[in-house]
Write a protein that holds these residues in place. Structure first.
Motif, short mmCIF file in Angstrom:
data_model
loop_
_atom_site.label_atom_id
_atom_site.label_comp_id
_atom_site.label_asym_id
_atom_site.label_seq_id
_atom_site.Cartn_x
_atom_site.Cartn_y
_atom_site.Cartn_z
N TRP A 159 35.33 7.05 -23.57
CA TRP A 159 36.44 7.93 -23.59
C TRP A 159 35.80 9.35 -23.25
O TRP A 159 36.35 10.18 -22.73
CB TRP A 159 36.88 8.09 -24.95
CG TRP A 159 37.57 6.86 -25.60
CD1 TRP A 159 37.23 6.01 -26.67
CD2 TRP A 159 38.82 6.69 -25.21
NE1 TRP A 159 38.26 5.02 -26.74
CE2 TRP A 159 39.25 5.52 -25.86
CE3 TRP A 159 39.70 7.18 -24.44
CZ2 TRP A 159 40.39 4.92 -25.71
CZ3 TRP A 159 41.01 6.41 -23.95
CH2 TRP A 159 41.42 5.31 -24.77
N LYS A 160 34.18 9.12 -23.13
CA LYS A 160 33.52 10.53 -22.56
C LYS A 160 33.33 10.55 -21.27
O LYS A 160 33.19 11.46 -20.54
CB LYS A 160 32.29 10.60 -23.64
CG LYS A 160 32.59 11.09 -25.07
CD LYS A 160 31.35 11.03 -25.83
CE LYS A 160 31.15 11.41 -27.01
NZ LYS A 160 32.08 10.28 -27.96
N GLU A 161 33.29 9.02 -20.89
CA GLU A 161 33.02 8.89 -19.26
C GLU A 161 33.85 9.05 -18.57
O GLU A 161 33.92 9.73 -17.31
CB GLU A 161 32.25 7.82 -19.07
CG GLU A 161 31.75 7.38 -17.74
CD GLU A 161 30.88 6.23 -17.58
OE1 GLU A 161 30.81 5.79 -16.34
OE2 GLU A 161 30.48 5.64 -18.56
N TYR A 162 35.33 8.68 -18.98
CA TYR A 162 36.70 8.63 -18.07
C TYR A 162 37.59 9.51 -18.82
O TYR A 162 37.88 9.56 -19.92
CB TYR A 162 37.06 7.22 -18.12
CG TYR A 162 36.27 6.37 -17.34
CD1 TYR A 162 36.30 6.26 -16.04
CD2 TYR A 162 35.18 5.57 -18.14
CE1 TYR A 162 35.35 5.30 -15.34
CE2 TYR A 162 34.52 4.66 -17.47
CZ TYR A 162 34.49 4.58 -16.12
OH TYR A 162 33.65 3.93 -15.39
N SER A 163 38.25 10.44 -18.13
CA SER A 163 39.39 11.21 -18.54
C SER A 163 40.62 10.37 -18.77
O SER A 163 40.63 9.10 -18.27
CB SER A 163 39.73 12.26 -17.41
OG SER A 163 40.39 11.70 -16.26
N GLN B 64 42.14 9.35 -15.79
CA GLN B 64 41.36 8.16 -15.06
C GLN B 64 41.66 7.02 -15.71
O GLN B 64 41.81 5.88 -15.00
CB GLN B 64 39.86 8.45 -15.03
CG GLN B 64 39.32 9.69 -14.09
CD GLN B 64 38.10 10.06 -14.22
OE1 GLN B 64 37.45 9.73 -15.41
NE2 GLN B 64 37.51 10.72 -13.11
N ILE B 65 41.62 6.87 -16.99
CA ILE B 65 41.72 5.63 -17.86
C ILE B 65 43.44 4.95 -17.53
O ILE B 65 43.35 3.98 -17.33
CB ILE B 65 41.70 5.82 -19.28
CG1 ILE B 65 40.32 6.13 -19.52
CG2 ILE B 65 42.43 4.73 -20.21
CD1 ILE B 65 39.97 6.73 -21.12
N GLN B 66 44.41 6.09 -17.46
CA GLN B 66 45.65 5.64 -17.02
C GLN B 66 45.58 4.99 -15.59
O GLN B 66 46.32 4.01 -15.16
CB GLN B 66 46.67 6.87 -17.02
CG GLN B 66 48.22 6.29 -16.84
CD GLN B 66 49.01 7.63 -16.77
OE1 GLN B 66 48.61 8.62 -16.10
NE2 GLN B 66 50.38 7.28 -17.20
N VAL C 239 53.04 8.56 -7.43
CA VAL C 239 54.47 8.32 -8.03
C VAL C 239 54.42 7.98 -9.62
O VAL C 239 54.85 8.34 -10.50
CB VAL C 239 55.30 7.41 -7.28
CG1 VAL C 239 56.51 6.97 -7.96
CG2 VAL C 239 55.50 7.93 -5.83
N LEU C 240 53.66 6.82 -9.75
CA LEU C 240 53.50 6.16 -11.07
C LEU C 240 52.87 7.44 -12.16
O LEU C 240 53.20 7.09 -13.30
CB LEU C 240 52.72 4.87 -11.07
CG LEU C 240 53.20 3.91 -10.40
CD1 LEU C 240 52.06 2.68 -10.18
CD2 LEU C 240 54.53 3.18 -11.33
N GLN C 241 51.86 8.03 -11.71
CA GLN C 241 51.25 9.36 -12.60
C GLN C 241 52.20 10.54 -12.42
O GLN C 241 51.77 11.52 -13.16
CB GLN C 241 49.88 9.42 -12.26
CG GLN C 241 49.14 8.24 -12.81
CD GLN C 241 47.68 8.50 -12.73
OE1 GLN C 241 46.93 8.57 -11.90
NE2 GLN C 241 47.20 8.29 -14.19
N ALA C 242 53.24 10.40 -11.68
CA ALA C 242 53.99 11.69 -11.61
C ALA C 242 53.22 13.05 -11.44
O ALA C 242 53.23 13.83 -11.95
CB ALA C 242 54.93 11.96 -12.70
N ALA D 261 46.03 15.53 -6.38
CA ALA D 261 45.34 15.16 -7.85
C ALA D 261 44.94 13.83 -8.00
O ALA D 261 43.73 13.43 -8.60
CB ALA D 261 46.52 15.61 -9.00
N ILE D 262 45.57 12.96 -7.23
CA ILE D 262 45.35 11.61 -7.26
C ILE D 262 44.05 11.39 -6.48
O ILE D 262 43.22 10.44 -6.67
CB ILE D 262 46.27 10.57 -6.59
CG1 ILE D 262 47.76 10.55 -7.42
CG2 ILE D 262 46.09 9.32 -6.15
CD1 ILE D 262 47.43 9.90 -8.77
#
Length: 147
Positions: free
Chosen positions: A32-36, A39-41, A59-62, A67-68
């Motif tokens: 949880w500290k290594e990945y935002s 990023q996890i999503q 599209v999936l992360q809107a 940003a992607i």
């Protein structure tokens, strides 16, 4: 519109937004500290889609493609995703690496353990069954598998 439907939508959104925040704050795990959360999503989405383009992830992360691109760059540096060249040279697909698969399995385990503890202490078995029935039905209606 039926007021209950609006309430259901509002409740679902609140649970997703504030639930994610609570899990992140409550779960003490190095991942949880290594990945935002974003990023996890993204890892979860790539894991579900198997192979996916950055445009599809946007599209999936809107969010905007820029940003992607930033998230992809960070995940490539961490060696949890890789670019796969397809027959169409212009199209680059992303997929999880073995390390990415392992990270995703660990993240899912941490999340599932936390949610399981939360639910077992607060929600009856029959309520969990009702939840599953409703969400399976919604998934079918929305045809979410690879949509």
């Amino acid at each position: 519109m039926d007021g209950r439907i609006k309430e259901a939508v509002d409740l679902f959104q609140e649970v997703m937004i504030y639930g994610t925040e609570r899990v992140i704050k409550s779960v003490d795990h190095p991942l949880w500290k290594e990945y935002s959360p974003e990023q996890i999503q993204m890892l979860k989405l790539i894991g579900k889609e198997k192979r996916v383009t950055s445009a599809r992830l946007a599209v999936l992360q809107a969010v905007h493609k820029s940003a992607i691109s930033s998230r992809i760059k960070k995940l490539l540096q961490k060696e949890v995703i890789q670019v796969v060249q397809t027959t169409d040279r212009r199209e680059k697909m992303l997929e999880l690496t073995d390390k990415g698969q392992e990270v995703l399995v660990e993240l899912e385990k941490v999340l599932t353990d936390y949610i399981e503890k939360l639910m077992s202490e607060n929600i009856a078995d029959e309520e969990i069954d009702q939840f599953l029935t409703i969400f399976r039905k919604l998934k079918t209606i929305l045809k979410m598998d690879g949509a």
